[in-house]
Design an enzyme around this catalytic site. Sequence first.
Site, short mmCIF file in Angstrom:
data_model
loop_
_atom_site.label_atom_id
_atom_site.label_comp_id
_atom_site.label_asym_id
_atom_site.label_seq_id
_atom_site.Cartn_x
_atom_site.Cartn_y
_atom_site.Cartn_z
N TYR A 142 2.86 -23.90 -73.32
CA TYR A 142 1.55 -23.22 -73.29
C TYR A 142 1.35 -22.31 -74.49
CZ TYR A 142 1.05 -24.70 -68.39
OH TYR A 142 0.94 -25.43 -67.23
N LYS A 191 14.54 -30.34 -66.99
CA LYS A 191 14.50 -31.80 -67.18
C LYS A 191 15.53 -32.10 -68.26
CE LYS A 191 12.56 -35.81 -66.25
NZ LYS A 191 12.83 -36.50 -64.98
N ASP A 223 11.58 -33.19 -61.26
CA ASP A 223 10.97 -34.20 -60.37
C ASP A 223 11.61 -34.13 -58.99
OD1 ASP A 223 13.20 -34.95 -61.84
OD2 ASP A 223 12.63 -37.05 -62.07
N ASP A 247 4.43 -23.38 -63.42
CA ASP A 247 3.01 -23.38 -63.09
C ASP A 247 2.76 -24.38 -61.95
OD1 ASP A 247 0.30 -23.08 -63.14
OD2 ASP A 247 -0.02 -24.03 -65.08
N ASP A 251 2.43 -23.48 -57.60
CA ASP A 251 1.23 -23.86 -56.84
C ASP A 251 1.61 -24.73 -55.64
OD1 ASP A 251 -0.66 -22.51 -58.24
OD2 ASP A 251 -1.92 -24.27 -58.64
#
Length: 356
Positions: A142, A191, A223, A247, A251
Amino acid sequence: MNQTIAVIRGDGIGPEIVGEALGVLDAVAAKFGHTFTYKEAPMGGCAIDRFGVPLPEESLAACLAADSVLLGAVGGPKWDGQPPVNRPERGLLRLREAMGLYTNVRPARMFADLAAACPLRADIAARGIDFVVVRELIGGVYFGQHTTTEIDGEQKAVDIMSYTEHEIRRVARVAFQMARKRRRRVTSVDKANVLDTSRLWRKTVTAVAEEYPDVELLHMYVDNAAMQIVRDPGQFDVIVTENLFGDILSDEASQITGSIGMIPSSSMGEGTRGMYEPIHGSAPDIAGQDKANPIGTILAAAMMLRYSFDMETEAGAVEAAVDAVLKEGWRCGDIMQGGGTPVGCREMGRLIRERI
Ligand code: NAD
């Protein structure tokens, strides 16, 4: 203890929910013999209306000088036409940056009495959900370089994800310290089978873990983590992860617990000062109607007591009061699933204060 709290009421339902959270803090101060001094710091659309900018210098100074910051929510359709540099959210981003808030913490906790609002299978919900997601907030993709170029008539976009050891180390320490106040288990999510940033993440978190031999460290690919959060959320205590993964996972984690109106969040930097807020926005559709659920903001105030002021007993008293009110069946509109007695924002605040 004397603590100064900068108060950003913000827009929409912000003033209503923050008012109830301050009432709860007053009840805590009276019961436990503390003094909380509130400094108003206008920010967001209301600040644009009064001062022409979303974060006036006086508000920024008040937040930087305070022991902690309590925020309702900012924004709303009235200010959607503002130029991007003057939008209410800009005030929030500038404040986060100025306060050096590099970690965001979001608890995912299911209240036993709201199990009906949990979208997971009843047997999974019955095992309980109580973990926190610690997310790196000001690094990663980001904040990397973003470019779009055209090569041979075709557009190509590149976003750069980068992390330094220093950026990883400081957020990892927040996670381990938090685990010490909980069940002493950190799951680091990355990851590392694909990304170099993740391999550095894993190596650095593993090194930091040596400073916390009393905390168990596990590693999980993102994942798999996304799957495990809905398959067996009871296994998690503290999840620590980088900005993009955090992020998405935070959520997902907040959705499995039920209503958006119930969930608090904190953003921390160096030291104990933090910014505490509910995860929802300013809900302009219900603003000024005494319909907002103030519990997310009240629980954000409890997080402030625990993490910024080291007031574990006081934080526990607020959480117990919320639990008690829910157990007695009092419900704001957003958590009416499964029945209960409907109450508005003010009455919910009063009931919680009364039980402290
Ligand atoms: P929202 O979270 O404000 O509202 C989404 C839905 O949830 C609405 O139906 C709302 O009524 C309901 N809701 C939210 N909080 C509730 C509460 N406490 N009690 C009961 N119901 C509640 O999201 P949105 O509508 O997408 O955004 C509205 C404004 O808020 C936008 O301007 C957005 O930019 C801003 N926003 C601000 C923040 C922040 O200040 N941190 C975060 C998200 C959105």
